[in-house]
Design an enzyme around this catalytic site. Structure first.
Site, PDB file in Angstrom:
ATOM      1  CB  CYS A 184     -35.244 -17.127  -5.713  1.00 43.16           C
ATOM      2  SG  CYS A 184     -36.441 -18.156  -5.617  1.00 43.16           S
ATOM      3  CB  CYS A 236     -36.763 -20.224  -1.924  1.00 50.10           C
ATOM      4  SG  CYS A 236     -35.015 -20.541  -2.489  1.00 50.10           S
ATOM      5  CE1 TYR A 285     -11.235  26.525  -3.595  1.00 46.36           C
ATOM      6  CE2 TYR A 285     -12.640  25.318  -5.313  1.00 46.36           C
ATOM      7  CZ  TYR A 285     -11.342  25.726  -5.119  1.00 46.36           C
ATOM      8  OH  TYR A 285     -10.287  25.593  -5.753  1.00 46.36           O
ATOM      9  CE  LYS A 308       8.150  -0.081  -0.411  1.00 50.13           C
ATOM     10  NZ  LYS A 308       7.360  -0.345  -1.527  1.00 50.13           N
ATOM     11  CE  LYS A 314      11.357   6.715   4.799  1.00 52.75           C
ATOM     12  NZ  LYS A 314      10.826   7.833   4.394  1.00 52.75           N
ATOM     13  CG  ASP A 352       1.007  -0.750  -4.006  1.00 56.68           C
ATOM     14  OD1 ASP A 352       1.979  -0.306  -4.751  1.00 56.68           O
ATOM     15  OD2 ASP A 352       0.443  -1.520  -3.857  1.00 56.68           O
ATOM     16  CB  CYS A 403     -37.060 -23.282  -4.583  1.00 59.14           C
ATOM     17  SG  CYS A 403     -37.100 -21.681  -5.365  1.00 59.14           S
TER      18      CYS A 403
HETATM   19  S1  IVH Z   1      11.435   6.261   1.237  1.00 64.31           S
HETATM   20  C1  IVH Z   1      15.576   5.833  -0.198  1.00 64.31           C
HETATM   21  N1  IVH Z   1       8.930   6.141   2.299  1.00 64.31           N
HETATM   22  O1  IVH Z   1       8.710   2.677  -2.118  1.00 64.31           O
HETATM   23  C2  IVH Z   1      14.444   5.682   0.347  1.00 64.31           C
HETATM   24  N2  IVH Z   1       9.467   5.345   0.257  1.00 64.31           N
HETATM   25  O2  IVH Z   1      10.729   0.356  -2.582  1.00 64.31           O
HETATM   26  C3  IVH Z   1      13.233   5.629  -0.536  1.00 64.31           C
HETATM   27  N3  IVH Z   1       7.454   4.248  -0.837  1.00 64.31           N
HETATM   28  O3  IVH Z   1      10.387   4.247  -4.718  1.00 64.31           O
HETATM   29  C4  IVH Z   1      11.940   5.948  -0.533  1.00 64.31           C
HETATM   30  N4  IVH Z   1       6.184   5.037   0.559  1.00 64.31           N
HETATM   31  O4  IVH Z   1       8.159   5.294  -3.884  1.00 64.31           O
HETATM   32  C5  IVH Z   1       9.716   5.762   1.387  1.00 64.31           C
HETATM   33  N5  IVH Z   1       7.048   6.318   3.315  1.00 64.31           N
HETATM   34  C6  IVH Z   1       7.685   5.703   2.097  1.00 64.31           C
HETATM   35  C7  IVH Z   1       7.248   5.246   1.245  1.00 64.31           C
HETATM   36  C8  IVH Z   1       8.192   4.912   0.097  1.00 64.31           C
HETATM   37  C9  IVH Z   1       6.084   4.510  -0.413  1.00 64.31           C
HETATM   38  C10 IVH Z   1       7.906   3.871  -2.241  1.00 64.31           C
HETATM   39  C11 IVH Z   1       8.948   4.672  -3.099  1.00 64.31           C
HETATM   40  C12 IVH Z   1      10.144   4.004  -3.538  1.00 64.31           C
HETATM   41  C13 IVH Z   1       9.727   2.717  -3.003  1.00 64.31           C
HETATM   42  C14 IVH Z   1      10.865   1.877  -2.633  1.00 64.31           C
END
Ligand code: IVH
Length: 678
Positions: free
Chosen positions: A428, A435, A37, A117, A292, A119, A413
């Site tokens: 130690c 010990c 690469y 979700k 969702k 972080d 000890c």
């Molecule tokens: S959907 C209207 N999918 O969570 C729909 N959000 O509390 C909003 N986040 O600011 C986003 N992982 O940054 C969605 N798989 C995911 C997510 C996600 C993290 C965060 C996103 C948003 C916050 C909402």
């Protein structure tokens, strides 16, 4: 070369470099070595330097470039970036689902998509004619900041998409984050070079994106997952969120492999539980799951209230971080004499349990954190990992916060505490035979589940056995009588009888368990199994030279020396003799019998969650059959065992045609080899 030939070559190189960046950073599946690469990339750089007029902004060489910004420009989102409503119980999630159904007048079908979700930091990326033209933070949801230069440095973010049928303009949204392993590696490098470490992965990601000089951003291990489409201007009218994600994936966007389509509350909750169980092993921080509504018309019909869509909800997990205070620091002595400082905390609820202690590893760590007694700290408890102190909140330091000093003498000890070589841990200086703390820890290890597995030989009993002088070392365990055990404080007659029985049962063991139980430094259960497979019995292992030992898988010069030193110690040999005289025995591994190591020369990979056994146990069983157990799938992998929630490793195995079995098949396979999982 003519100008046209140069332009063609550049175009080809850019396409190849982009292709390999995508294989490496998005698919986790490189096709060429790093050196190959680098050669391609270097050729591209050289050719561009010779022809600066042919450099394009979407060239992979242009990820870092341009002068540092003086401040970030404001960007108004074409479509507001909403936040999410949250819930923390199945009941609340059920209520949300009922509200969705009611508003949609009880639709025949309501399909849901579950996703981790992440972080991290939310971003919106705009592509025009396939080229990344804008990256913006969420800001207040209406207006964010233009961080395009910084986002361009992230290798897994496509700068240009080469695909047919792309809409003229569109916006994708996702979460930028730092993988946990990269976060630790980055901080270790910071510690070595004296730079300030990142506080945690999320904070580190946010800070990295807020750099005015994109070269700094480029040095941070950022990546992202794309989780939705913002808006489209052009020819593309997907019908469902799942269709959006599938399309984005084919265009080269990094989409989370754990996304799952479900159609009722039970399946949502199963997903919530599965992902929670895998949380510690995902490699990135999540704070919950997002659920969702899949159908985009249904999403539109549900709409939004007060900046939150009705068509999605976050199921939040218990926080893994919390703030508390250090009441005291005590020093524990381990099996090998290592002294570990342990923080006693004001109890705090974190990661789903109440935590009162956190490990501080060693004095260097205390120095790195600049920790004092009385400090307010951020602690973290992820999965089954021992709680850690992440950072000190200096603004809350009381005036009389006391410095923490390593005691001069072992708290158990009284022997001097010493630093050996350039090891970070202090030890130690006494031997385990002197010990008591080392002795107790050695016995605890000997009795532990992956070693001799002596049920009922818990900390309290070991403590008394050592304090009363009944047991000095493991060799004594098989000499003690029922009467002596029954004489111990608080041990009911029944428990004493059970312990005698457990001791008796533990005598019948395997060579691998026995080697592991001896507690040789640097010899974990996998190395012990490799040694057992290689030598077949104890005498050849005891007689092996460092050179012989280095022929064993996973054994390098350091480990080899530790093993040689261990068997050269008369005290250790006496313990071994006492154990064998006491009746400990194992079947000799017959090296001439091919069925003894049926998986010799095979490489296995375990992925996902195993429900019937711990992953470590599965690994030890496989190594016991002669297999190597690897962490990633490649063309050389012989077999993958995939539990629920298996992600990219499973996908890769399928791509490469590596055979995959589920846990039930694995258990059947073990049973065929006379191994039961319990
Ligand atoms: S959907 C209207 N999918 O969570 C729909 N959000 O509390 C909003 N986040 O600011 C986003 N992982 O940054 C969605 N798989 C995911 C997510 C996600 C993290 C965060 C996103 C948003 C916050 C909402």
């Amino acid at each position: 070369m003519t100008e046209q030939q140069v332009a063609n070559r550049l175009e080809k190189l850019r396409r190849e470099v982009n292709h390999h960046l995508h294989r490496y950073h998005v698919l986790d599946s490189p096709e060429i070595s790093d050196a190959q690469y680098d050669a391609l990339f270097d050729e591209l750089v050289e050719l561009e330097q010779a022809h600066p007029e042919l450099v394009t902004p979407d060239s992979p060489t242009q990820r870092v470039g341009g002068a540092p910004a003086s401040q970030f420009e404001k960007v108004t989102h074409e479509l507001a970036m909403l936040s999410l409503d949250k819930c923390t119980t199945g009941e609340e999630l059920g209520d949300w689902l009922t509200r969705c159904r009611n508003r949609l007048n009880d639709p025949d079908e309501l399909t849901l998509i579950c996703e981790p979700k992440i972080d991290g930091v939310a971003v919106a990326l705009v592509y025009e004619e396939g080229v990344l033209t804008l990256a913006a933070t969420r800001g207040d949801g209406q207006t964010g900041e233009n961080i395009t230069q910084n986002v361009r440095t992230i290798p897994s973010v496509p700068l240009r998409i080469d695909a047919q049928g792309l809409p003229r303009r569109f916006e994708v949204r996702g979460e930028i984050y730092i993988p946990i392993a990269d976060f630790h590696a980055f901080n270790e490098a910071c510690a070595a070079s004296g730079e300030k470490p990142l506080i945690n992965p999320r904070n580190g990601a946010a800070g990295s994106l807020r750099q005015l000089d994109s070269k700094i951003t480029a040095s941070r291990p950022l990546t992202w997952f794309c989780y939705s489409l913002g808006w489209v201007d052009g020819e593309w009218a997907p019908a469902a969120h799942s269709e959006v994600l599938a399309q984005l994936k084919t265009w080269g966007f990094r989409v989370n492999p754990l996304v799952r389509q479900v159609d009722d509350l039970d399946a949502c909750m199963a997903y919530v539980d599965e992902v929670l169980e895998q949380r510690a092993e995902l490699g990135y921080d999540i704070d919950g799951v997002v659920i969702k509504v899949d159908d985009l018309d249904q999403q539109a019909a549900l709409g939004a209230v007060t900046r939150k869509p009705r068509w999605a909800i976050a199921y939040k997990y218990p926080a893994e971080e919390a703030v508390t205070t250090i009441e005291n620091v005590e020093f524990q002595v381990g099996r090998t004499g290592a002294i570990t400082p342990v923080a006693r905390l004001v109890p705090v609820f974190v990661g789903g349990v109440t935590v009162t202690n956190a490990t501080l590893h060693n004095m260097d760590e205390i120095g790195r954190l600049d920790l004092r007694i009385g400090d307010t700290v951020m602690i973290r408890r992820a999965g089954d990992v021992i709680p850690q102190v992440m950072s000190v909140i200096e603004s809350k330091r009381p005036a009389k916060a006391a410095a923490i000093e390593l005691p001069a003498d072992c708290p158990a000890c009284g022997s001097p505490i010493v630093n050996v070589g350039d090891e970070a841990v202090a030890r130690c200086s006494a031997s385990p035979s002197y010990c008591p703390a080392q002795r107790k820890e050695g016995l605890r290890h000997f009795a532990s589940r992956l070693a001799m597995d002596i049920d009922g030989l818990g900390d309290k009993i070991i403590e008394q056995m050592v304090e009363t002088g009944l047991v000095e070392h493991a060799g004594d365990l098989y000499r003690i009588t029922h009467e002596q055990i029954a004489g111990l404080d608080r041990l009911a007659d029944k428990s004493a009888a059970n312990l005698v029985e457990a001791l008796e049962a533990s005598k019948e063991t395997t060579l691998a368990r026995f080697i592991y139980a001896l507690g040789i430094r640097e010899v974990g259960e996998a190395t012990a199994a490799n040694l057992a497979n290689h030598f077949g019995d104890l005498p050849p292992l005891m007689g092996a030279s460092a050179e012989d030992l280095e022929k064993v898988d996973d054994v390098g010069p350091v480990v080899a020396t530790k093993i040689v030193d261990f068997f050269a110690d008369d005290g250790n040999v006496e313990v071994i003799e006492a154990l064998i005289t006491g009746g400990v025995h194992w079947p000799v591994v017959d090296r001439s019998d091919a069925s003894a190591l049926p998986l010799e020369n095979q490489t296995w990979v375990l992925t996902g969650t195993l429900e019937q056994m711990a992953r470590n146990d599965a690994k030890a069983l496989l190594v016991g059959l002669g297999a190597k157990v690897a962490g990633s799938v490649s063309g050389k992998t012989s077999q993958v065992v995939a539990g629920p929630g298996a992600g990219s490793k499973l996908t890769k195995a399928e791509e490469l045609g590596v055979p995959v079995m589920d846990e039930a098949e694995f258990l059947a396979f073990l049973a065929d080899h006379d191994i039961s999982a319990s």
